[in-house]
Design a protein around this motif. Sequence first.
Motif, PDB file in Angstrom:
ATOM      1  N   ASP A 145       0.820  -1.079  -0.106  1.00 32.06           N
ATOM      2  CA  ASP A 145      -0.043  -0.016  -0.125  1.00 32.06           C
ATOM      3  C   ASP A 145       0.604   1.201   0.119  1.00 32.06           C
ATOM      4  N   MET A 146       1.809   1.179   0.906  1.00 25.65           N
ATOM      5  CA  MET A 146       2.927   2.280   0.876  1.00 25.65           C
ATOM      6  C   MET A 146       3.531   2.481  -0.283  1.00 25.65           C
ATOM      7  N   VAL A 147       3.965   1.631  -1.132  1.00 24.84           N
ATOM      8  CA  VAL A 147       4.597   1.421  -2.451  1.00 24.84           C
ATOM      9  C   VAL A 147       3.725   2.136  -3.481  1.00 24.84           C
ATOM     10  N   GLN A 148       2.581   1.699  -3.570  1.00 19.41           N
ATOM     11  CA  GLN A 148       1.391   2.119  -4.357  1.00 19.41           C
ATOM     12  C   GLN A 148       1.032   3.738  -4.162  1.00 19.41           C
ATOM     13  N   ARG A 149       0.803   4.126  -3.040  1.00 23.28           N
ATOM     14  CA  ARG A 149       0.470   5.249  -2.797  1.00 23.28           C
ATOM     15  C   ARG A 149       1.556   6.203  -3.066  1.00 23.28           C
ATOM     16  N   ARG A 150       2.835   6.023  -3.184  1.00 20.38           N
ATOM     17  CA  ARG A 150       3.978   6.850  -3.472  1.00 20.38           C
ATOM     18  C   ARG A 150       4.374   6.646  -4.809  1.00 20.38           C
ATOM     19  N   ILE A 155      10.231  -1.850  -6.878  1.00 20.63           N
ATOM     20  CA  ILE A 155       9.951  -2.248  -5.533  1.00 20.63           C
ATOM     21  C   ILE A 155       9.166  -3.428  -5.753  1.00 20.63           C
ATOM     22  N   PHE A 156       9.551  -4.652  -5.194  1.00 14.40           N
ATOM     23  CA  PHE A 156       8.590  -5.919  -5.135  1.00 14.40           C
ATOM     24  C   PHE A 156       8.517  -6.416  -3.930  1.00 14.40           C
ATOM     25  N   VAL A 157       7.315  -6.681  -3.445  1.00 17.63           N
ATOM     26  CA  VAL A 157       6.896  -7.359  -2.142  1.00 17.63           C
ATOM     27  C   VAL A 157       6.686  -8.564  -2.382  1.00 17.63           C
ATOM     28  N   GLU A 158       7.408  -9.642  -1.549  1.00 16.63           N
ATOM     29  CA  GLU A 158       7.158 -11.061  -1.296  1.00 16.63           C
ATOM     30  C   GLU A 158       6.275 -11.326  -0.086  1.00 16.63           C
ATOM     31  N   THR A 159       5.254 -11.740  -0.095  1.00 19.90           N
ATOM     32  CA  THR A 159       4.730 -12.324   1.199  1.00 19.90           C
ATOM     33  C   THR A 159       5.264 -13.566   1.767  1.00 19.90           C
ATOM     34  N   ALA A 160       6.403 -13.636   2.021  1.00 15.41           N
ATOM     35  CA  ALA A 160       7.253 -14.789   2.520  1.00 15.41           C
ATOM     36  C   ALA A 160       8.489 -14.498   3.350  1.00 15.41           C
ATOM     37  N   ALA A 161       8.819 -15.258   4.203  1.00 20.32           N
ATOM     38  CA  ALA A 161      10.181 -15.291   5.056  1.00 20.32           C
ATOM     39  C   ALA A 161      11.104 -15.690   4.136  1.00 20.32           C
ATOM     40  N   VAL A 162      12.312 -15.141   4.316  1.00 22.13           N
ATOM     41  CA  VAL A 162      13.617 -15.996   3.746  1.00 22.13           C
ATOM     42  C   VAL A 162      14.034 -16.988   4.630  1.00 22.13           C
ATOM     43  N   SER A 163      14.375 -18.120   3.953  1.00 24.22           N
ATOM     44  CA  SER A 163      14.992 -19.111   4.742  1.00 24.22           C
ATOM     45  C   SER A 163      16.085 -20.217   4.083  1.00 24.22           C
ATOM     46  N   ASP A 164      16.301 -21.170   4.561  1.00 26.04           N
ATOM     47  CA  ASP A 164      17.143 -21.899   3.884  1.00 26.04           C
ATOM     48  C   ASP A 164      16.737 -23.007   2.725  1.00 26.04           C
ATOM     49  N   HIS A 165      15.463 -22.729   2.601  1.00 26.58           N
ATOM     50  CA  HIS A 165      14.697 -23.673   1.396  1.00 26.58           C
ATOM     51  C   HIS A 165      13.434 -23.213   1.231  1.00 26.58           C
ATOM     52  N   GLU A 166      12.920 -23.601   0.188  1.00 26.36           N
ATOM     53  CA  GLU A 166      11.614 -23.024  -0.540  1.00 26.36           C
ATOM     54  C   GLU A 166      10.499 -24.058  -0.242  1.00 26.36           C
ATOM     55  N   GLY A 167       9.151 -23.363   0.063  1.00 23.74           N
ATOM     56  CA  GLY A 167       8.175 -23.950   0.540  1.00 23.74           C
ATOM     57  C   GLY A 167       7.162 -23.393   1.526  1.00 23.74           C
ATOM     58  N   SER A 168       6.897 -23.939   2.446  1.00 21.55           N
ATOM     59  CA  SER A 168       6.107 -23.218   3.667  1.00 21.55           C
ATOM     60  C   SER A 168       6.614 -23.698   5.177  1.00 21.55           C
ATOM     61  N   ALA A 169       6.417 -23.120   5.876  1.00 19.12           N
ATOM     62  CA  ALA A 169       7.116 -23.259   7.481  1.00 19.12           C
ATOM     63  C   ALA A 169       6.229 -22.893   8.583  1.00 19.12           C
TER      64      ALA A 169
END
Length: 303
Positions: A145-150, A155-169
Amino acid sequence: MTKTPKSTGMRRLIDNLYLVRQFSRAINESGFRHPFARHEVLRIAHRCTCEESLKRELLRAALANGSRSFEELEMLLTLDRLWVVFNEIFVDQEYQIPATFPKAPRILDCGANVGFATEFFKTKRPDASIIAFEPTPKLADSVRDMVQRRNWDSIFVETAAVSDHEGSAEFLFSEHDPLGGSLTTRKQERGDASLQKQTVQVKRLKDYLQNHVDLLKLDVEGSEFEVLEDIKDDLAAVDRIFIEYHRGPSWTNERLERILSILRQAGIDYVIAPNRSSREAGSLFTQRNLANASLCIYGSRKN
């Protein structure tokens, strides 16, 4: 000698005025979008009768002409948490970009939260390309929302955490304190009864280091050890790195020593400092604060 109401009020005004001036001076010098005028400093110092109201007024004024209001952000984080995060980024300028930064820098913001760091980076360097990672959907949506308003691009927003693997946790978080959500059990070990579990998407940070990264900000609430172990052979792509190191009650200093060893082996020099929340918690010599302390590690590739 007993203090009269008049002398108490004068002491409060002097204390308020000192804090407001320090805060407003830092905001003005940082180039943040809403400079404080002198009359505004005096108004805030006079109006506030307690620390909570003072923090609220300062944040409301600082955010007044921005993309999001204080009221919007207070729905996401508590006042105290907003105060700490805002001060870390815009007052203390923990993520200050050096003047020698290259054109169109590529920045990875791992642990974006409400997006203050992303906003700071883009304000300082409008030509920056940023990927912001935030696993909590409502916080990630706030960043978008902040990126769009400005009207910001790159700028790309990933709804994810960084980890040592891909998938879910499994992600542990508290509705009362969404700032400290973690893939680790460090807060569970502290006996936090308010923790809830949520399944979130995780992205392997290693996959984002195939191209050069000018700044890697890694504030992942305890997962920094596992992530750095996984990317240790890819750190040649990173020019500068910021790591917020978190300590769990049962964790030993071997984790910190290993993180520093990884940086040294990658040819990255570093300095270490306590962050604002650790400083405000009081003496770091107490057992409780040592177990909960967070440290800032600033790394830069050796010339």
